[in-house]
Design a protein around this motif. Sequence first.
Motif, PDB file in Angstrom:
ATOM      1  N   PHE A 143      -1.466 -12.656 -42.125  1.00  0.00           N
ATOM      2  CA  PHE A 143      -2.201 -12.431 -43.301  1.00  0.00           C
ATOM      3  C   PHE A 143      -2.311 -10.861 -43.126  1.00  0.00           C
ATOM      4  O   PHE A 143      -2.279  -9.902 -41.951  1.00  0.00           O
ATOM      5  N   PHE A 144      -2.679 -10.169 -44.355  1.00  0.00           N
ATOM      6  CA  PHE A 144      -2.970  -8.696 -44.555  1.00  0.00           C
ATOM      7  C   PHE A 144      -4.497  -8.716 -44.675  1.00  0.00           C
ATOM      8  O   PHE A 144      -5.273  -9.284 -45.607  1.00  0.00           O
ATOM      9  N   MET A 145      -5.074  -7.755 -43.822  1.00  0.00           N
ATOM     10  CA  MET A 145      -6.588  -7.474 -44.087  1.00  0.00           C
ATOM     11  C   MET A 145      -7.042  -5.999 -44.273  1.00  0.00           C
ATOM     12  O   MET A 145      -6.378  -5.306 -43.549  1.00  0.00           O
ATOM     13  N   LYS A 146      -7.958  -5.715 -45.004  1.00  0.00           N
ATOM     14  CA  LYS A 146      -8.337  -4.256 -44.995  1.00  0.00           C
ATOM     15  C   LYS A 146      -9.304  -4.128 -44.162  1.00  0.00           C
ATOM     16  O   LYS A 146     -10.430  -4.707 -44.018  1.00  0.00           O
ATOM     17  N   VAL A 147      -9.250  -2.928 -43.174  1.00  0.00           N
ATOM     18  CA  VAL A 147     -10.259  -2.760 -42.254  1.00  0.00           C
ATOM     19  C   VAL A 147     -11.486  -1.889 -43.004  1.00  0.00           C
ATOM     20  O   VAL A 147     -11.030  -0.925 -43.773  1.00  0.00           O
ATOM     21  N   SER A 148     -12.750  -2.270 -42.592  1.00  0.00           N
ATOM     22  CA  SER A 148     -13.789  -1.633 -43.189  1.00  0.00           C
ATOM     23  C   SER A 148     -14.746  -1.175 -42.133  1.00  0.00           C
ATOM     24  O   SER A 148     -15.972  -1.506 -42.236  1.00  0.00           O
ATOM     25  N   SER A 149     -14.330  -0.586 -41.170  1.00  0.00           N
ATOM     26  CA  SER A 149     -15.299  -0.052 -40.113  1.00  0.00           C
ATOM     27  C   SER A 149     -14.331   1.231 -39.331  1.00  0.00           C
ATOM     28  O   SER A 149     -13.172   1.130 -39.569  1.00  0.00           O
ATOM     29  N   ASN A 150     -15.193   1.639 -38.509  1.00  0.00           N
ATOM     30  CA  ASN A 150     -14.533   2.778 -37.556  1.00  0.00           C
ATOM     31  C   ASN A 150     -14.649   2.541 -36.287  1.00  0.00           C
ATOM     32  O   ASN A 150     -14.580   3.513 -35.426  1.00  0.00           O
ATOM     33  N   SER A 151     -14.600   1.251 -36.067  1.00  0.00           N
ATOM     34  CA  SER A 151     -14.969   0.521 -34.714  1.00  0.00           C
ATOM     35  C   SER A 151     -13.717   0.761 -33.766  1.00  0.00           C
ATOM     36  O   SER A 151     -13.678   0.774 -32.445  1.00  0.00           O
ATOM     37  N   MET A 152     -12.673   1.223 -34.631  1.00  0.00           N
ATOM     38  CA  MET A 152     -11.144   1.095 -33.716  1.00  0.00           C
ATOM     39  C   MET A 152     -10.563   2.530 -33.689  1.00  0.00           C
ATOM     40  O   MET A 152      -9.310   2.591 -33.766  1.00  0.00           O
ATOM     41  N   ILE A 153     -11.389   3.742 -34.056  1.00  0.00           N
ATOM     42  CA  ILE A 153     -10.615   4.861 -34.580  1.00  0.00           C
ATOM     43  C   ILE A 153      -9.727   5.390 -33.212  1.00  0.00           C
ATOM     44  O   ILE A 153      -8.796   6.065 -33.452  1.00  0.00           O
ATOM     45  N   ASN A 154     -10.202   5.322 -32.176  1.00  0.00           N
ATOM     46  CA  ASN A 154      -9.616   5.783 -30.913  1.00  0.00           C
ATOM     47  C   ASN A 154      -8.167   5.025 -30.551  1.00  0.00           C
ATOM     48  O   ASN A 154      -7.486   5.609 -29.787  1.00  0.00           O
ATOM     49  N   ALA A 155      -8.066   3.725 -31.295  1.00  0.00           N
ATOM     50  CA  ALA A 155      -6.850   2.948 -31.274  1.00  0.00           C
ATOM     51  C   ALA A 155      -6.118   3.333 -32.518  1.00  0.00           C
ATOM     52  O   ALA A 155      -4.879   2.660 -32.660  1.00  0.00           O
ATOM     53  N   GLY A 156      -6.308   4.296 -33.184  1.00  0.00           N
ATOM     54  CA  GLY A 156      -5.407   4.580 -34.720  1.00  0.00           C
ATOM     55  C   GLY A 156      -5.698   3.950 -35.721  1.00  0.00           C
ATOM     56  O   GLY A 156      -4.961   3.814 -36.601  1.00  0.00           O
ATOM     57  N   ILE A 157      -6.690   3.014 -35.543  1.00  0.00           N
ATOM     58  CA  ILE A 157      -7.017   2.048 -36.617  1.00  0.00           C
ATOM     59  C   ILE A 157      -8.407   2.945 -37.411  1.00  0.00           C
ATOM     60  O   ILE A 157      -9.298   2.679 -36.925  1.00  0.00           O
ATOM     61  N   PHE A 158      -8.177   3.117 -38.852  1.00  0.00           N
ATOM     62  CA  PHE A 158      -9.320   3.938 -39.433  1.00  0.00           C
ATOM     63  C   PHE A 158      -9.693   2.962 -40.715  1.00  0.00           C
ATOM     64  O   PHE A 158      -8.931   1.948 -41.108  1.00  0.00           O
ATOM     65  N   ASP A 159     -10.976   3.320 -41.214  1.00  0.00           N
ATOM     66  CA  ASP A 159     -11.584   2.877 -42.428  1.00  0.00           C
ATOM     67  C   ASP A 159     -10.489   2.843 -43.562  1.00  0.00           C
ATOM     68  O   ASP A 159     -10.245   3.927 -43.792  1.00  0.00           O
TER      69      ASP A 159
END
Length: 143
Positions: A56-72
């Motif tokens: 599945f493809f999902m759009k992230v809507s949080s900044n909980s993983m910014i240090n892992a390189g996953i952004f809002d």
Amino acid sequence: MEVENFSGSSYTGSKNFSQHNVHMANASGFGAAADDYMERGIDLNEQLIRNKPATFFMKVSSNSMINAGIFDGDIIIVDKSIKPQNGKIVVAVIDGEMLIRRYEKTMNRLRLIPETSKLAVLEVSEFMDFKIWGVVTYIIRSV
């Protein structure tokens, strides 16, 4: 019409190539000589998805993983068929809410760790309605 070596490959370079060197033709014309050497384009579904029914493809809507390189606003590819392992990033459902966190399981406890200092580590207890929804395999970001 005389053609040398009609059944084999007779291409000897672009200067000596003529329409007579193409041994197959159909009613709509003939194929280009370069078609035999053409590479297929890159199919991102083939490259990024291992198990289509479980991906599945999902759009992230949080900044909980910014240090892992996953952004809002990033898009993540999640595979539900992969078993979670320590250190992997997972999408979890806790009490009906979806979270993206790093998975950590030891002998007697399970923790979901955010990759930001603004959120606390979540200790999963037996009283929570908890489920691992899938494992994040790729991140897609627009630049």
